[in-house]
Enzyme design. Structure first.
Site, PDB file in Angstrom:
ATOM      1  CB  CYS A  35      -0.837   0.506   1.119  1.00 55.12           C
ATOM      2  SG  CYS A  35      -2.138  -0.950   1.223  1.00 55.12           S
ATOM      3  CB  CYS A 105       2.161  10.525   7.788  1.00 52.11           C
ATOM      4  SG  CYS A 105       2.563  10.988   5.528  1.00 52.11           S
TER       5      CYS A 105
END
Ligand code: FES
Length: 286
Positions: A35, A105
């Site tokens: 991913c 993130c």
């Protein structure tokens, strides 16, 4: 190019606490190389029950490295209960903000920390893992999407992609993402939209703001004006002042001023930032 804060750049170029710990007390792994992002985080407790050492290894972009590095600095010296309260927004704020497109993130950092704490506590995994996979390209569950929407005040599919990566591949899951958004927003009675507006006003760059103004005009304003034979043109954005020109029947209408303030400005304040002022652009005067 993304607009990175000095602190993001510092943590990217000089990441803290990279590596592994011998016999850690808790280890959490999230994401996958397939991913494009993966993070492994581990910690060791001191005799006082506080996190004495914490290390990470990540495969990802500069923001993933910076968010992981920042997280390790944040949790050092914390108790497990204190660390468990850290949110992805705390990580982004510690870094002086992250571009919205990179917020996943910070979410990955928070998830890795939760997984490590669950591992320490002897729990099987994170609550999200009990959900159903909605985005098969990135393996994101409905629970993860709902949580990202609620915690960050997300209101669009694009934002869900920025925060979770769901929807960033083949796009087949977009209708389902929209359905989850609609349901969560309805369940919170508009609370999500209020969080969204407050959050946006804190972190919007000028480019983000112009893009949001354009999207809001396209989605919320133009279709309504066209129903009455009118139209609108975005001319300029200067700080929080948006200059527009009304076209067609709207331009000739005696109530143009009311349309601008009560409809156009109200929509932009709702979907962009509450400080927006809308001014009519006059070709002669400007
Ligand atoms: S299934 Fe979500 S992007 Fe492909």
């Amino acid at each position: 190019m993304w607009d990175y804060s000095d602190k993001v750049k510092d943590h990217f170029f000089h990441p803290r606490n990279v590596g592994t710990i011998d016999r850690p007390d808790g280890v959490g792994e999230v994401g996958s190389l397939a991913c494009g992002d993966a993070l492994r985080l581990m910690f060791k407790l001191g005799d006082d029950g506080r996190i004495a050492d914490v290390k990470f290894q990540t495969f990802g972009c500069g923001s993933a490295i910076a968010a992981s590095s920042a997280l390790t600095e944040m949790v050092k010296g914390m108790t497990i209960d204190e660390a468990a309260k850290i949110t992805n927004r705390d990580i982004a704020e510690y870094l002086g903000g992250l571009p919205e497109q990179k917020m996943h993130c910070s979410v990955m950092g928070r998830e890795a920390l939760e997984a490590a704490i669950a591992n320490y506590r002897g729990e099987k995994g994170m609550p999200e893992e009990e959900g159903e996979i909605v985005c098969h390209c990135f393996g994101v569950t409905d629970r993860q999407i709902e949580r990202a929407i609620k915690e960050n005040g997300l209101t669009s599919v694009a934002q869900v992609t920025y925060y979770t990566k769901a929807g960033g591949g083949c796009e087949k899951c977009h209708p389902e993402l929209q359905a989850i958004l609609d349901r969560v927003i309805a369940d919170t009675g508009g609370g999500i939209r209020r969080i969204a507006v407050a959050e946006k006003s804190k972190r919007l760059t000028n480019i983000d703001k112009i893009k949001l103004v354009e999207e809001t005009i396209e989605r919320e304003i133009r279709p309504m004006l066209r129903q009455d034979g009118g139209d609108i043109e975005l001319v300029d954005v200067d700080g929080n002042t948006v200059y527009v020109a009304l076209r067609g029947s709207c331009g000739k209408c005696a109530l143009a001023g009311v349309t601008l303030k009560d409809f156009v400005q109200a929509k932009l304040r709702e979907f962009v930032v509450p400080q927006i002022e809308v001014e009519e652009w006059s070709e002669q005067g400007n």
